[in-house]
Design a protein around this motif. Structure first.
Motif, PDB file in Angstrom:
ATOM      1  N   LEU A 152     -64.871  90.815  53.726  1.00 14.02           N
ATOM      2  CA  LEU A 152     -64.625  92.142  54.295  1.00 14.02           C
ATOM      3  C   LEU A 152     -65.184  93.232  53.380  1.00 14.02           C
ATOM      4  O   LEU A 152     -65.831  94.168  53.834  1.00 14.02           O
ATOM      5  CB  LEU A 152     -63.124  92.351  54.524  1.00 14.02           C
ATOM      6  N   MET A 168     -67.029  95.503  58.774  1.00 12.83           N
ATOM      7  CA  MET A 168     -65.908  94.572  58.665  1.00 12.83           C
ATOM      8  C   MET A 168     -65.617  93.915  60.009  1.00 12.83           C
ATOM      9  O   MET A 168     -65.345  92.704  60.085  1.00 12.83           O
ATOM     10  CB  MET A 168     -64.668  95.307  58.156  1.00 12.83           C
ATOM     11  N   GLU A 169     -65.667  94.696  61.068  1.00  9.08           N
ATOM     12  CA  GLU A 169     -65.413  94.138  62.401  1.00  9.08           C
ATOM     13  C   GLU A 169     -66.487  93.134  62.790  1.00  9.08           C
ATOM     14  O   GLU A 169     -66.196  92.111  63.424  1.00  9.08           O
ATOM     15  CB  GLU A 169     -65.314  95.280  63.413  1.00  9.08           C
ATOM     16  N   ARG A 170     -67.734  93.393  62.389  1.00  9.24           N
ATOM     17  CA  ARG A 170     -68.808  92.415  62.650  1.00  9.24           C
ATOM     18  C   ARG A 170     -68.531  91.116  61.909  1.00  9.24           C
ATOM     19  O   ARG A 170     -68.764  90.030  62.439  1.00  9.24           O
ATOM     20  CB  ARG A 170     -70.168  92.987  62.251  1.00  9.24           C
ATOM     21  N   TYR A 171     -68.024  91.231  60.676  1.00 10.42           N
ATOM     22  CA  TYR A 171     -67.690  90.020  59.920  1.00 10.42           C
ATOM     23  C   TYR A 171     -66.572  89.235  60.621  1.00 10.42           C
ATOM     24  O   TYR A 171     -66.639  88.003  60.735  1.00 10.42           O
ATOM     25  CB  TYR A 171     -67.256  90.337  58.490  1.00 10.42           C
ATOM     26  N   ILE A 172     -65.544  89.922  61.096  1.00 15.00           N
ATOM     27  CA  ILE A 172     -64.436  89.243  61.783  1.00 15.00           C
ATOM     28  C   ILE A 172     -64.955  88.465  62.987  1.00 15.00           C
ATOM     29  O   ILE A 172     -64.597  87.299  63.210  1.00 15.00           O
ATOM     30  CB  ILE A 172     -63.357  90.255  62.212  1.00 15.00           C
ATOM     31  N   ARG A 173     -65.842  89.080  63.743  1.00 11.95           N
ATOM     32  CA  ARG A 173     -66.414  88.378  64.910  1.00 11.95           C
ATOM     33  C   ARG A 173     -67.253  87.186  64.469  1.00 11.95           C
ATOM     34  O   ARG A 173     -67.199  86.108  65.062  1.00 11.95           O
ATOM     35  CB  ARG A 173     -67.257  89.357  65.743  1.00 11.95           C
ATOM     36  N   TRP A 216     -55.052  93.410  59.180  1.00  8.69           N
ATOM     37  CA  TRP A 216     -56.108  93.454  58.169  1.00  8.69           C
ATOM     38  C   TRP A 216     -56.637  94.878  57.982  1.00  8.69           C
ATOM     39  O   TRP A 216     -56.981  95.269  56.858  1.00  8.69           O
ATOM     40  CB  TRP A 216     -57.235  92.475  58.498  1.00  8.69           C
ATOM     41  N   ARG A 217     -56.693  95.659  59.035  1.00  2.00           N
ATOM     42  CA  ARG A 217     -57.181  97.041  58.887  1.00  2.00           C
ATOM     43  C   ARG A 217     -56.256  97.876  58.001  1.00  2.00           C
ATOM     44  O   ARG A 217     -56.701  98.597  57.112  1.00  2.00           O
ATOM     45  CB  ARG A 217     -57.339  97.705  60.256  1.00  2.00           C
ATOM     46  N   LEU A 274     -65.691 100.178  58.320  1.00  5.64           N
ATOM     47  CA  LEU A 274     -65.006  99.406  59.353  1.00  5.64           C
ATOM     48  C   LEU A 274     -65.935  98.689  60.330  1.00  5.64           C
ATOM     49  O   LEU A 274     -65.684  97.529  60.683  1.00  5.64           O
ATOM     50  CB  LEU A 274     -64.024 100.292  60.113  1.00  5.64           C
ATOM     51  N   PRO A 275     -67.034  99.318  60.809  1.00  6.94           N
ATOM     52  CA  PRO A 275     -67.910  98.584  61.733  1.00  6.94           C
ATOM     53  C   PRO A 275     -68.454  97.290  61.132  1.00  6.94           C
ATOM     54  O   PRO A 275     -68.496  96.258  61.807  1.00  6.94           O
ATOM     55  CB  PRO A 275     -69.035  99.583  62.042  1.00  6.94           C
TER      56      PRO A 275
END
Length: 434
Positions: free
Chosen positions: A134, A377-382, A355-356, A374-375
Motif C-alpha cells: 500500500l 492503493m486502490e489499484r493495489y487492492i484490486r 484499511w483506509r 489513495l487511487p
C-alpha cells in the motif's frame, strides 16, 4: 456444534520428485557433479565464473561457514535440494563480486543518501506485505521490486540498459524462477502472492551477507539460527544499505525519496537496523500470535518439504514458536531506546476492518496527506485480489502445538500491545500420512 474441517497435508509436487530422481541418476552416470557445499570451493568457483576476486567486506564468510556446517550436518537435503543450495550460494557470491565491481566503477553510488526510510517491523504473517505494498503504491516513496530482491545486482553492461538500448534481463529471470517455484509447490502463490514487478521486501539483501531467517524458513538449520541470534548483525545491515544505494542508482531513482522497507528479520536486529539507518521511522504490526505461529510454521513447512525428504512438522512448529517469541521479546526490549514520535503500532485486524482509516493514521504519523495516494492503493487492492487465488490454510494442531501454549508464551506481547485475540472455530485438522 460445527464439524471439524479436514484439509490435505502439504506434499511435494511430482515435479520435485522427478527432478530429485533425475539429479540422482545424473550423478550416478557422472553427468551431474556433486553439490560441493564447501566454502573454499564455492568461493573459488564463483570467482572463476565471474572473472573477479573482490567480495568486499569478508565478514559474510563467518555466517557462511556456520550455515554450510548446518546445511551439511542438519538439513538432510535431497539431491534436488543440495543442487538448489549450491546454485543459491553461487548466486549470492557472484552478486557480491559484481556489487564490488559496480562500486569500483561508480564510487559515487556509495555517496547516495538514504534519508529517513520508513521501516515496517513485524513478525511474519502480520500484514506487513499488505502495508508495504500500500505504501509502495505512493510515488513519493522508493521501493524494491521482486526481481530486485531475487537479483539485486545489475549484470555487466547495465549502462546499456540505463541508456535505453537494452532490456534488463532480471525481470525475465525472476519470472522463470517464480514459475519453477510454483511447479515445486503451488501453495507459494497463496502464501505470498507476487510477480516480478510487485513491491518486495529486502530479505534478499540480507541473504547477500549469508544472514537471516530466509535460510531457516527453507532448510532445517537450527545451529545456524542459534548462532545468528547471538551475533551483531550490523555488517549485514551495512551491506544491505549499500545494496539499496546500488539499486537506487540502477533504477535511476531520486536519492531524496524515502525507501519503504520491511522484513521480519528486523524484529531480531532492531539495534543493528537503527545503527545503520539512525533516522528510520518505524511502523510495528501486530496480530493474534496463534495466527502468526501457525502461518509462519506453514510457510516454513511448505519450503522445507521441497528441499528435504525428512521435514518434521512438530520440529518446525517448535522452531517457529521459539522464533516468534524471541522476535517479540527483542522488539519490546529495543523499543525502550526509540523515541515515541519515531514509531507507530498497527493492528492486523484494524487493517482488515478499515484499511483506509488505518492508512490515514499511518500517514498522519508520517506527516503526509493521503488523498493523492489513495487511487494507487486502490489499484493495489484490486491487483492483490487477482493475485491471491486461494486462501492460505493452516492450523497449529498440524504442527503439534496447542493454542493455550502459544497464548501463554506470548502473553507479555499480547498485553503490551493490546493484540486482538480472534474467536476461533474448531481447529482445522490435517490427515497426516503416516
Amino acid at each position: 456444534m460445527q464439524s471439524v474441517q479436514s484439509i490435505a497435508p502439504p506434499r511435494r509436487t511430482p515435479f520435485i520428485d522427478l527432478l530429485d530422481t533425475g539429479v540422482r541418476a545424473g550423478r550416478k552416470l557422472g553427468l551431474i557433479e556433486p553439490a560441493h557445499l564447501e566454502k573454499d570451493w564455492l568461493l573459488e568457483h564463483a570467482a572463476a565464473e565471474a572473472g573477479l576476486d573482490d567480495f568486499g567486506d569478508r565478514w559474510f564468510e563467518c555466517p557462511m561457514e556456520v550455515l554450510l556446517e548446518a546445511v551439511n550436518g542438519e538439513a538432510r537435503l535431497n539431491a534436488a535440494g543440495d543442487l538448489a543450495a549450491k546454485h543459491q550460494f553461487l548466486h549470492v557470491l557472484r552478486d557480491r563480486l559484481l556489487t564490488q565491481m559496480w562500486f569500483d566503477r561508480h564510487p559515487e553510488i556509495l555517496n547516495r543518501p538514504i534519508p529517513h526510510p520508513v521501516v515496517i517491523v513485524g513478525p511474519m504473517r502480520t500484514g506487513t506485505t499488505r502495508l508495504h505494498r500500500l505504501l509502495a503504491a505512493d510515488r513519493r516513496f522508493a521501493h524494491l521490486r521482486s526481481f530486485e530482491t531475487i537479483s539485486p545486482v545489475p549484470r555487466p553492461g547495465f549502462e546499456e540498459v540505463m541508456a535505453g538500448r537494452k532490456a534488463d534481463f532480471r525481470p525475465k529471470l525472476a519470472s522463470r524462477i517464480m514459475k519453477v517455484a510454483r511447479l515445486a509447490n503451488p501453495r507459494t502463490l497463496s502464501i505470498h502472492p507476487t510477480g516480478p514487478y510487485e513491491p518486495e521486501e529486502e530479505l534478499g539483501l540480507l541473504v547477500a551477507s549469508m544472514w537471516g531467517m530466509k535460510h531457516e524458513a527453507q532448510w532445517h538449520v537450527p545451529s545456524y539460527g542459534r548462532w545468528c541470534e547471538g551475533e551483531d548483525a550490523t555488517p549485514a545491515y551495512r551491506h544491505m544499505a549499500n545494496l539499496l544505494r546500488l539499486i537506487g542508482w540502477s533504477q535511476q531513482e531520486s536519492s531524496l525519496r524515502p525507501w519503504i522497507l520491511k522484513t521480519p528479520q528486523h524484529m531480531l536486529d532492531l539495534p543493528a537496523l537503527l545503527k545503520v539507518f539512525p533516522d528510520a521511522r518505524l511502523i510495528f504490526t501486530h496480530r493474534d500470535p496463534r495466527a502468526v505461529v501457525g502461518s509462519a510454521a506453514s510457510l516454513a513447512w511448505n519450503q522445507t518439504i521441497i528441499y528435504s525428504d525428512h521435514a518434521d512438522a512438530p520440529t518446525i512448529g517448535r522452531e517457529w514458536l521459539h522464533k516468534t517469541e524471541l522476535m517479540t521479546s527483542r522488539m519490546m526490549a529495543a523499543r525502550r531506546a526509540i523515541p515515541a514520535d519515531r514509531m507507530i503500532d498497527v493492528q492486523y485486524d484494524d487493517m482488515d476492518r478499515d484499511w483506509r482509516g488505518t492508512m490515514a493514521r499511518v500517514y498522519r504519523f508520517l506527516g503526509l496527506e493521503i488523498e493523492g495516494a489513495l487511487p494507487g492503493m486502490e489499484r493495489y487492492i484490486r491487483r492483490s485480489r487477482a493475485l491471491k487465488r486461494r486462501p492460505h490454510r493452516y492450523s497449529l494442531e498440524e504442527f503439534d502445538l496447542s493454542e493455550g501454549e502459544v497464548l501463554e508464551r506470548m502473553d507479555g506481547y499480547i498485553n503490551r500491545f493490546g493484540v486482538f485475540i480472534e474467536r476461533r472455530t474448531p481447529p482445522i485438522k490435517r490427515f497426516i500420512a503416516r
